[in-house]
Design an enzyme around this catalytic site. Structure first.
Site, PDB file in Angstrom:
ATOM      1  N   GLU A   1      32.145  82.055 100.470  1.00  0.00           N
ATOM      2  CA  GLU A   1      32.055  83.507 100.654  1.00  0.00           C
ATOM      3  C   GLU A   1      33.156  83.973 101.602  1.00  0.00           C
ATOM      4  O   GLU A   1      33.610  83.210 102.461  1.00  0.00           O
ATOM      5  CB  GLU A   1      30.699  83.824 101.283  1.00  0.00           C
ATOM      6  CG  GLU A   1      29.778  84.779 100.643  1.00  0.00           C
ATOM      7  CD  GLU A   1      30.230  86.127 100.169  1.00  0.00           C
ATOM      8  OE1 GLU A   1      31.434  86.360  99.943  1.00  0.00           O
ATOM      9  OE2 GLU A   1      29.358  86.972 100.010  1.00  0.00           O
ATOM     10  N   ASP A   2      33.567  85.226 101.470  1.00  0.00           N
ATOM     11  CA  ASP A   2      34.584  85.749 102.381  1.00  0.00           C
ATOM     12  C   ASP A   2      34.014  86.065 103.758  1.00  0.00           C
ATOM     13  O   ASP A   2      34.551  85.654 104.773  1.00  0.00           O
ATOM     14  CB  ASP A   2      35.279  86.985 101.767  1.00  0.00           C
ATOM     15  CG  ASP A   2      34.304  88.082 101.317  1.00  0.00           C
ATOM     16  OD1 ASP A   2      33.078  87.907 101.454  1.00  0.00           O
ATOM     17  OD2 ASP A   2      34.784  89.121 100.823  1.00  0.00           O
TER      18      ASP A   2
ATOM     19  N   ASP B   1      28.035  89.587 106.763  1.00  0.00           N
ATOM     20  CA  ASP B   1      27.919  90.794 107.588  1.00  0.00           C
ATOM     21  C   ASP B   1      26.434  90.981 107.929  1.00  0.00           C
ATOM     22  O   ASP B   1      25.937  90.375 108.872  1.00  0.00           O
ATOM     23  CB  ASP B   1      28.519  91.942 106.750  1.00  0.00           C
ATOM     24  CG  ASP B   1      28.636  93.257 107.468  1.00  0.00           C
ATOM     25  OD1 ASP B   1      28.743  93.245 108.703  1.00  0.00           O
ATOM     26  OD2 ASP B   1      28.627  94.303 106.805  1.00  0.00           O
TER      27      ASP B   1
ATOM     28  N   PHE C   1      36.125  96.481 110.720  1.00  0.00           N
ATOM     29  CA  PHE C   1      36.317  96.366 109.279  1.00  0.00           C
ATOM     30  C   PHE C   1      37.636  95.663 109.009  1.00  0.00           C
ATOM     31  O   PHE C   1      38.702  96.147 109.404  1.00  0.00           O
ATOM     32  CB  PHE C   1      36.255  97.724 108.574  1.00  0.00           C
ATOM     33  CG  PHE C   1      36.023  97.556 107.106  1.00  0.00           C
ATOM     34  CD1 PHE C   1      34.733  97.444 106.599  1.00  0.00           C
ATOM     35  CD2 PHE C   1      37.087  97.445 106.221  1.00  0.00           C
ATOM     36  CE1 PHE C   1      34.509  97.223 105.238  1.00  0.00           C
ATOM     37  CE2 PHE C   1      36.876  97.233 104.865  1.00  0.00           C
ATOM     38  CZ  PHE C   1      35.587  97.123 104.375  1.00  0.00           C
TER      39      PHE C   1
ATOM     40  N   ARG D   1      43.939  93.345  99.354  1.00  0.00           N
ATOM     41  CA  ARG D   1      43.517  91.955  99.108  1.00  0.00           C
ATOM     42  C   ARG D   1      44.684  90.976  99.225  1.00  0.00           C
ATOM     43  O   ARG D   1      44.504  89.816  99.537  1.00  0.00           O
ATOM     44  CB  ARG D   1      42.925  91.810  97.692  1.00  0.00           C
ATOM     45  CG  ARG D   1      41.584  92.475  97.498  1.00  0.00           C
ATOM     46  CD  ARG D   1      40.924  91.939  96.230  1.00  0.00           C
ATOM     47  NE  ARG D   1      39.849  92.806  95.755  1.00  0.00           N
ATOM     48  CZ  ARG D   1      38.590  92.754  96.181  1.00  0.00           C
ATOM     49  NH1 ARG D   1      38.246  91.894  97.121  1.00  0.00           N
ATOM     50  NH2 ARG D   1      37.677  93.557  95.688  1.00  0.00           N
TER      51      ARG D   1
HETATM   52  P1  IMP Z   1      26.428  91.592 103.659  1.00  0.00           P
HETATM   53  O1  IMP Z   1      25.453  91.530 102.516  1.00  0.00           O
HETATM   54  O2  IMP Z   1      26.169  92.813 104.511  1.00  0.00           O
HETATM   55  O3  IMP Z   1      26.474  90.329 104.490  1.00  0.00           O
HETATM   56  O4  IMP Z   1      27.825  91.909 103.023  1.00  0.00           O
HETATM   57  C1  IMP Z   1      28.714  90.988 102.614  1.00  0.00           C
HETATM   58  C2  IMP Z   1      29.786  91.641 101.769  1.00  0.00           C
HETATM   59  O5  IMP Z   1      30.195  92.923 102.300  1.00  0.00           O
HETATM   60  C3  IMP Z   1      31.025  90.785 101.817  1.00  0.00           C
HETATM   61  O6  IMP Z   1      31.004  89.801 100.821  1.00  0.00           O
HETATM   62  C4  IMP Z   1      32.125  91.808 101.644  1.00  0.00           C
HETATM   63  O7  IMP Z   1      32.343  92.038 100.278  1.00  0.00           O
HETATM   64  C5  IMP Z   1      31.587  93.082 102.268  1.00  0.00           C
HETATM   65  N1  IMP Z   1      32.099  93.262 103.656  1.00  0.00           N
HETATM   66  C6  IMP Z   1      31.387  93.224 104.805  1.00  0.00           C
HETATM   67  N2  IMP Z   1      32.183  93.443 105.875  1.00  0.00           N
HETATM   68  C7  IMP Z   1      33.436  93.618 105.379  1.00  0.00           C
HETATM   69  C8  IMP Z   1      34.719  93.857 106.003  1.00  0.00           C
HETATM   70  O8  IMP Z   1      34.884  93.956 107.228  1.00  0.00           O
HETATM   71  N3  IMP Z   1      35.775  93.961 105.155  1.00  0.00           N
HETATM   72  C9  IMP Z   1      35.671  93.841 103.791  1.00  0.00           C
HETATM   73  N4  IMP Z   1      34.490  93.619 103.191  1.00  0.00           N
HETATM   74  C10 IMP Z   1      33.371  93.501 103.968  1.00  0.00           C
END
Ligand code: IMP
Length: 172
Positions: A97-98, A101, A150, A163
């Site tokens: 995963e990237d 959050d 962000f 990207r």
């Molecule tokens: P979560 O479900 O809130 O943990 O969200 C995860 C997803 O939100 C990641 O896989 C990203 O696609 C997106 N995301 C959360 N924070 C960022 C950020 O700082 N930059 C870009 N994408 C983000």
């Protein structure tokens, strides 16, 4: 468009990815082959570097999820846009995963993937924002812990842009 300032340089990322690959190898010493699952789109660059840093055989698969409707706050609703091509039963699986959050996306993914019977299931995230977490989700391999900013680049986007930046930059 202005260029996002650097938070993590290409060199810092490359060094950490090599470290993560070493950690993953160590934990899977008994496994013949690793099965890496790339969560599209954000993790595609991380996956490409990670898989080339691994010195054990690896197979790949891809899935796409949409975390929540654009522009709204997190509801925890996750949609599976593209499912895997290969069954997981008996495989040593690592989700790639990237960023984690709130943790809601990963929590959902781990639940549905665990139900498919992998031998082991672990998760590698390049970035983690622990201050934003809403659910406690296990992540065995974290590249960098960052503040609530962000970030874009190295696969991560804002509205599909940035990207292709070779580093991680800050947008806010
Ligand atoms: P979560 O479900 O809130 O943990 O969200 C995860 C997803 O939100 C990641 O896989 C990203 O696609 C997106 N995301 C959360 N924070 C960022 C950020 O700082 N930059 C870009 N994408 C983000």
């Amino acid at each position: 468009m202005s260029v996002p300032p650097i938070l993590l340089s290409t060199e810092q990322i490359q060094e950490r990815v090599r470290g993560l690959a070493a950690e993953i190898e160590r934990d899977h010493a008994g496994a013949e082959t690793l099965h890496l699952l790339c969560v599209l789109k954000g993790a595609f660059v991380f996956l490409a570097d990670l898989v080339r840093a691994l010195r054990i055989p690896a197979t790949l698969d891809f899935m796409a999820v949409s975390s929540y409707a654009a522009g709204t706050t997190t509801t925890g609703e996750v949609r599976l846009l593209k499912d895997l091509d290969i069954a997981l039963d008996g495989r040593h699986v690592v989700i790639v995963e990237d960023i984690v959050d709130t943790g809601l996306t990963l929590n959902y993914l781990q639940e549905i993937l665990r139900a498919r019977g992998p031998k082991t299931l672990r998760t590698a995230c390049l970035l983690s924002k622990p201050s934003r977490r809403k659910v406690n989700v296990p992540v065995e391999y974290v590249g960098f812990t960052i503040d609530d900013r962000f970030v874009v680049g190295y696969g991560l986007d804002y509205a599909e842009e940035h990207r292709n930046l070779p580093y991680i930059g800050v947008l806010d």
